[in-house]
Design a protein around this motif. Structure first.
Motif, PDB file in Angstrom:
ATOM      1  N   GLN A  74       1.576  -0.050  13.510  1.00  0.00           N
ATOM      2  CA  GLN A  74       2.728  -0.770  12.978  1.00  0.00           C
ATOM      3  C   GLN A  74       2.577  -0.916  11.476  1.00  0.00           C
ATOM      4  O   GLN A  74       1.707  -1.658  11.003  1.00  0.00           O
ATOM      5  N   SER A 110       4.044  -1.872   7.620  1.00  0.00           N
ATOM      6  CA  SER A 110       4.925  -2.849   6.976  1.00  0.00           C
ATOM      7  C   SER A 110       4.649  -2.866   5.486  1.00  0.00           C
ATOM      8  O   SER A 110       3.633  -2.334   5.020  1.00  0.00           O
ATOM      9  N   GLY A 111       5.573  -3.492   4.728  1.00  0.00           N
ATOM     10  CA  GLY A 111       5.334  -3.701   3.314  1.00  0.00           C
ATOM     11  C   GLY A 111       6.190  -2.876   2.376  1.00  0.00           C
ATOM     12  O   GLY A 111       6.109  -3.045   1.164  1.00  0.00           O
ATOM     13  N   LEU A 121       1.214  -1.832   1.134  1.00  0.00           N
ATOM     14  CA  LEU A 121       1.548  -1.465   2.506  1.00  0.00           C
ATOM     15  C   LEU A 121       0.391  -1.829   3.430  1.00  0.00           C
ATOM     16  O   LEU A 121      -0.774  -1.755   3.036  1.00  0.00           O
ATOM     17  N   SER A 122       0.744  -2.197   4.656  1.00  0.00           N
ATOM     18  CA  SER A 122      -0.250  -2.496   5.685  1.00  0.00           C
ATOM     19  C   SER A 122       0.098  -1.726   6.948  1.00  0.00           C
ATOM     20  O   SER A 122       1.269  -1.450   7.212  1.00  0.00           O
ATOM     21  N   CYS A 123      -0.912  -1.396   7.707  1.00  0.00           N
ATOM     22  CA  CYS A 123      -0.702  -0.719   8.977  1.00  0.00           C
ATOM     23  C   CYS A 123      -1.754  -1.175   9.961  1.00  0.00           C
ATOM     24  O   CYS A 123      -2.950  -0.958   9.735  1.00  0.00           O
ATOM     25  N   THR A 169       7.543   3.439   6.706  1.00  0.00           N
ATOM     26  CA  THR A 169       8.137   2.337   5.948  1.00  0.00           C
ATOM     27  C   THR A 169       8.644   2.909   4.627  1.00  0.00           C
ATOM     28  O   THR A 169       7.953   3.685   3.973  1.00  0.00           O
TER      29      THR A 169
END
Length: 120
Positions: free
Chosen positions: A4, A6-7, A19-21, A114
């Motif tokens: 998942q 995001s960011g 960004l994060s995953c 993303t």
């Protein structure tokens, strides 16, 4: 297993984004984690990758501006992006090689992507 990401978002040239995953599900071990990106009309390309012990690799176009890191306990990979340029605009995908049990082989998994837009 799911990744998942995001960011993403809209940022002005020269700005920064992180960004994060996060990986979740039945995970025994995670090997290399990384980030790819795909700009409109272009092929997907590697941005950065990082091994379990923290050894990082970068595309020449982002070296010195982006930093990849990971938290093995949280099963999460990060991409700190600084000095962003319009040409960094793309959908960013996280990627990981994951072992789901001790008797299986590593399989490649992808996050959903993303969108990062660098524009004034």
């Amino acid at each position: 297993v799911q990744l998942q990401a995001s960011g993403g978002g809209l940022v002005q040239p020269g700005g920064s984004l992180r960004l994060s995953c996060a990986a979740s599900g039945s995970i025994f071990s995670i090997n290399v984690m990384g980030w790819y990106r795909q700009a409109p009309g272009k092929q997907r390309e590697l941005v950065a990758s990082i091994t379990r012990d923290g050894s990082a690799n970068y595309a020449g176009s982002v070296k010195g501006r982006f930093t990849v890191s990971r938290d093995n306990a949280k099963k999460t990979v990060y991409l700190q992006m600084s000095s962003l340029r319009p040409e960094d605009t793309a959908v960013y995908y996280c990627n990981a090689y994951i072992l789901t049990n001790s008797r299986s082989a590593y399989h490649e998994y992808w996050g959903q992507g993303t969108l990062v837009i660098v524009s004034s």
